[in-house]
Design a protein around this motif. Sequence first.
Motif, PDB file in Angstrom:
ATOM      1  N   ASN A 275      46.648  34.458  45.711  1.00  0.00           N
ATOM      2  CA  ASN A 275      45.561  35.234  46.310  1.00  0.00           C
ATOM      3  C   ASN A 275      45.228  34.694  47.689  1.00  0.00           C
ATOM      4  O   ASN A 275      45.116  33.484  47.876  1.00  0.00           O
ATOM      5  CB  ASN A 275      44.323  35.168  45.424  1.00  0.00           C
ATOM      6  CG  ASN A 275      44.607  35.553  43.984  1.00  0.00           C
ATOM      7  OD1 ASN A 275      45.241  34.783  43.273  1.00  0.00           O
ATOM      8  ND2 ASN A 275      44.145  36.709  43.571  1.00  0.00           N
ATOM      9  N   ARG A 276      45.028  35.584  48.636  1.00  0.00           N
ATOM     10  CA  ARG A 276      44.672  35.151  49.985  1.00  0.00           C
ATOM     11  C   ARG A 276      43.210  34.730  50.070  1.00  0.00           C
ATOM     12  O   ARG A 276      42.855  33.854  50.845  1.00  0.00           O
ATOM     13  CB  ARG A 276      44.957  36.284  50.988  1.00  0.00           C
ATOM     14  CG  ARG A 276      46.443  36.566  51.172  1.00  0.00           C
ATOM     15  CD  ARG A 276      46.659  37.597  52.267  1.00  0.00           C
ATOM     16  NE  ARG A 276      46.099  38.900  51.903  1.00  0.00           N
ATOM     17  CZ  ARG A 276      46.758  39.811  51.182  1.00  0.00           C
ATOM     18  NH1 ARG A 276      47.971  39.546  50.733  1.00  0.00           N
ATOM     19  NH2 ARG A 276      46.196  40.987  50.909  1.00  0.00           N
ATOM     20  N   SER A 277      42.348  35.370  49.287  1.00  0.00           N
ATOM     21  CA  SER A 277      40.938  34.991  49.278  1.00  0.00           C
ATOM     22  C   SER A 277      40.720  33.887  48.246  1.00  0.00           C
ATOM     23  O   SER A 277      41.549  33.668  47.355  1.00  0.00           O
ATOM     24  CB  SER A 277      40.060  36.201  48.957  1.00  0.00           C
ATOM     25  OG  SER A 277      40.462  36.803  47.734  1.00  0.00           O
ATOM     26  N   THR A 278      39.606  33.191  48.392  1.00  0.00           N
ATOM     27  CA  THR A 278      39.312  32.071  47.511  1.00  0.00           C
ATOM     28  C   THR A 278      39.189  32.549  46.068  1.00  0.00           C
ATOM     29  O   THR A 278      38.548  33.551  45.774  1.00  0.00           O
ATOM     30  CB  THR A 278      38.001  31.381  47.927  1.00  0.00           C
ATOM     31  OG1 THR A 278      38.135  30.931  49.268  1.00  0.00           O
ATOM     32  CG2 THR A 278      37.695  30.210  47.021  1.00  0.00           C
TER      33      THR A 278
ATOM     34  N   ALA B 292      43.213  34.887  34.288  1.00  0.00           N
ATOM     35  CA  ALA B 292      44.099  34.324  35.318  1.00  0.00           C
ATOM     36  C   ALA B 292      45.495  34.115  34.753  1.00  0.00           C
ATOM     37  O   ALA B 292      45.697  34.069  33.534  1.00  0.00           O
ATOM     38  CB  ALA B 292      43.544  32.998  35.854  1.00  0.00           C
ATOM     39  N   PHE B 293      46.454  33.971  35.681  1.00  0.00           N
ATOM     40  CA  PHE B 293      47.816  33.544  35.372  1.00  0.00           C
ATOM     41  C   PHE B 293      48.074  32.189  36.031  1.00  0.00           C
ATOM     42  O   PHE B 293      47.635  31.952  37.171  1.00  0.00           O
ATOM     43  CB  PHE B 293      48.852  34.522  35.945  1.00  0.00           C
ATOM     44  CG  PHE B 293      49.048  35.790  35.166  1.00  0.00           C
ATOM     45  CD1 PHE B 293      48.517  35.969  33.893  1.00  0.00           C
ATOM     46  CD2 PHE B 293      49.782  36.826  35.722  1.00  0.00           C
ATOM     47  CE1 PHE B 293      48.710  37.149  33.192  1.00  0.00           C
ATOM     48  CE2 PHE B 293      49.987  38.022  35.031  1.00  0.00           C
ATOM     49  CZ  PHE B 293      49.452  38.173  33.766  1.00  0.00           C
TER      50      PHE B 293
ATOM     51  N   PHE C  70      47.671  41.373  43.081  1.00  0.00           N
ATOM     52  CA  PHE C  70      46.796  40.307  42.602  1.00  0.00           C
ATOM     53  C   PHE C  70      45.577  40.179  43.510  1.00  0.00           C
ATOM     54  O   PHE C  70      44.459  39.950  43.049  1.00  0.00           O
ATOM     55  CB  PHE C  70      47.555  38.988  42.531  1.00  0.00           C
ATOM     56  CG  PHE C  70      48.521  38.894  41.383  1.00  0.00           C
ATOM     57  CD1 PHE C  70      48.104  38.416  40.148  1.00  0.00           C
ATOM     58  CD2 PHE C  70      49.836  39.297  41.529  1.00  0.00           C
ATOM     59  CE1 PHE C  70      48.987  38.333  39.083  1.00  0.00           C
ATOM     60  CE2 PHE C  70      50.728  39.229  40.474  1.00  0.00           C
ATOM     61  CZ  PHE C  70      50.304  38.753  39.239  1.00  0.00           C
ATOM     62  N   GLU C  71      45.796  40.335  44.799  1.00  0.00           N
ATOM     63  CA  GLU C  71      44.697  40.260  45.752  1.00  0.00           C
ATOM     64  C   GLU C  71      43.788  41.481  45.629  1.00  0.00           C
ATOM     65  O   GLU C  71      42.558  41.355  45.597  1.00  0.00           O
ATOM     66  CB  GLU C  71      45.247  40.161  47.176  1.00  0.00           C
ATOM     67  CG  GLU C  71      44.190  40.163  48.269  1.00  0.00           C
ATOM     68  CD  GLU C  71      43.324  38.921  48.263  1.00  0.00           C
ATOM     69  OE1 GLU C  71      42.250  38.947  48.874  1.00  0.00           O
ATOM     70  OE2 GLU C  71      43.722  37.917  47.626  1.00  0.00           O
ATOM     71  N   THR C  72      44.378  42.663  45.535  1.00  0.00           N
ATOM     72  CA  THR C  72      43.592  43.895  45.448  1.00  0.00           C
ATOM     73  C   THR C  72      42.655  43.876  44.247  1.00  0.00           C
ATOM     74  O   THR C  72      41.485  44.261  44.343  1.00  0.00           O
ATOM     75  CB  THR C  72      44.523  45.110  45.358  1.00  0.00           C
ATOM     76  OG1 THR C  72      45.295  45.204  46.552  1.00  0.00           O
ATOM     77  CG2 THR C  72      43.729  46.396  45.164  1.00  0.00           C
ATOM     78  N   HIS C  73      43.171  43.402  43.111  1.00  0.00           N
ATOM     79  CA  HIS C  73      42.375  43.399  41.884  1.00  0.00           C
ATOM     80  C   HIS C  73      41.620  42.088  41.669  1.00  0.00           C
ATOM     81  O   HIS C  73      40.955  41.924  40.648  1.00  0.00           O
ATOM     82  CB  HIS C  73      43.275  43.689  40.683  1.00  0.00           C
ATOM     83  CG  HIS C  73      43.881  45.061  40.695  1.00  0.00           C
ATOM     84  ND1 HIS C  73      43.141  46.190  40.419  1.00  0.00           N
ATOM     85  CD2 HIS C  73      45.138  45.483  40.980  1.00  0.00           C
ATOM     86  CE1 HIS C  73      43.922  47.258  40.510  1.00  0.00           C
ATOM     87  NE2 HIS C  73      45.134  46.854  40.859  1.00  0.00           N
ATOM     88  N   GLN C  74      41.730  41.167  42.652  1.00  0.00           N
ATOM     89  CA  GLN C  74      41.050  39.883  42.562  1.00  0.00           C
ATOM     90  C   GLN C  74      41.332  39.202  41.232  1.00  0.00           C
ATOM     91  O   GLN C  74      40.434  38.661  40.575  1.00  0.00           O
ATOM     92  CB  GLN C  74      39.550  40.060  42.777  1.00  0.00           C
ATOM     93  CG  GLN C  74      39.183  40.412  44.224  1.00  0.00           C
ATOM     94  CD  GLN C  74      39.469  39.262  45.191  1.00  0.00           C
ATOM     95  OE1 GLN C  74      38.739  38.288  45.234  1.00  0.00           O
ATOM     96  NE2 GLN C  74      40.552  39.387  45.955  1.00  0.00           N
TER      97      GLN C  74
ATOM     98  N   PRO D  69      43.052  36.126  39.692  1.00  0.00           N
ATOM     99  CA  PRO D  69      43.577  34.834  40.135  1.00  0.00           C
ATOM    100  C   PRO D  69      44.949  34.531  39.546  1.00  0.00           C
ATOM    101  O   PRO D  69      45.196  34.746  38.354  1.00  0.00           O
ATOM    102  CB  PRO D  69      42.529  33.832  39.625  1.00  0.00           C
ATOM    103  CG  PRO D  69      41.287  34.636  39.440  1.00  0.00           C
ATOM    104  CD  PRO D  69      41.758  35.994  38.991  1.00  0.00           C
ATOM    105  N   CYS D  70      45.830  34.024  40.393  1.00  0.00           N
ATOM    106  CA  CYS D  70      47.173  33.656  39.953  1.00  0.00           C
ATOM    107  C   CYS D  70      47.659  32.472  40.768  1.00  0.00           C
ATOM    108  O   CYS D  70      47.589  32.480  41.999  1.00  0.00           O
ATOM    109  CB  CYS D  70      48.126  34.840  40.108  1.00  0.00           C
ATOM    110  SG  CYS D  70      49.847  34.460  39.673  1.00  0.00           S
TER     111      CYS D  70
END
Length: 220
Positions: A46-49, A110-111, A123-127, A129-130
Amino acid sequence: MSHGIEIHPRHEAFAEGVRALSGLPSSVISDVMGRLVGTTGLHPVNRSTVSVCGNAFTVRVRAGDNLLIHKALDMLMPGDVLVVDGEGDVSRALVGEIMMTSARTRGAVAFVMDGAVRDVDAFETHQFPCWARGVNLRGPYKDGPGSINVTVNVGGMQVNPGDIIVGDADGLVAVSPAQALEIARLSHDKVAHEQATIAEILNGTYSSAWVDAALKAKGV
C-alpha cells in the motif's frame, strides 16, 4: 511438504490482546521483546500508511503455488490476518485482487505474503493492508502441496496459528496471546519514554551523556 489442514481454535485471550496491542508501533513491540521479533524483507504494498492488528491464520505453500491459499480463503474469519509462507519466492504472485476481494468479504483484515503479489493498485484502492516480499504480474500454479494452520516463517519471523499480528509501515511482529497484555504494558511505557525524550530534544534539555558513559565502559 504434504497437504495438511489443522484446526486451531482462537486463544481465549485473543480479543483482549488485540485491544491492548492495537495502535502500538511494531518497532516498539519488537524492542520490548528483546529486538529479536519482527520481519525483515517484507514491505507494505500500500502506498498510504497502513496499520493492522489481528489473528494469524497461517498457510505454508510450495514456491509459486497458491492451491492451499484458495482453501484457506474459505476458512477465514473476521479479524484474521492471512499469513503465508511462500518460501520467499517472488517469481510468481500468490495473491491478487480476486483473492483479496474474497478475503475482505469474509472479514479478514490483512495479507502477509513471504512471496509476491499482484494487482497492487487494488490493495490501495480498497485500503486492504498487504505486506509482501515483492510484486510480480505472473500468476501462480495450483497444484499444491501445502499446509494450513501450522507454524510458518515469514520474513525471518516465526508465526504460530493464533498469534496476534501487529503491522504498520515499518513491518510486522507476532505476539502470543498469552503474552499480549504484558507486551502491551511494556510497549506503552516505552512509547511514553520515547515521547519524553523527543520533548527534551525539542526544548533543549536532552543529555546524551549516556553515549560517553557507554563508550567508556567499552574502553573507548
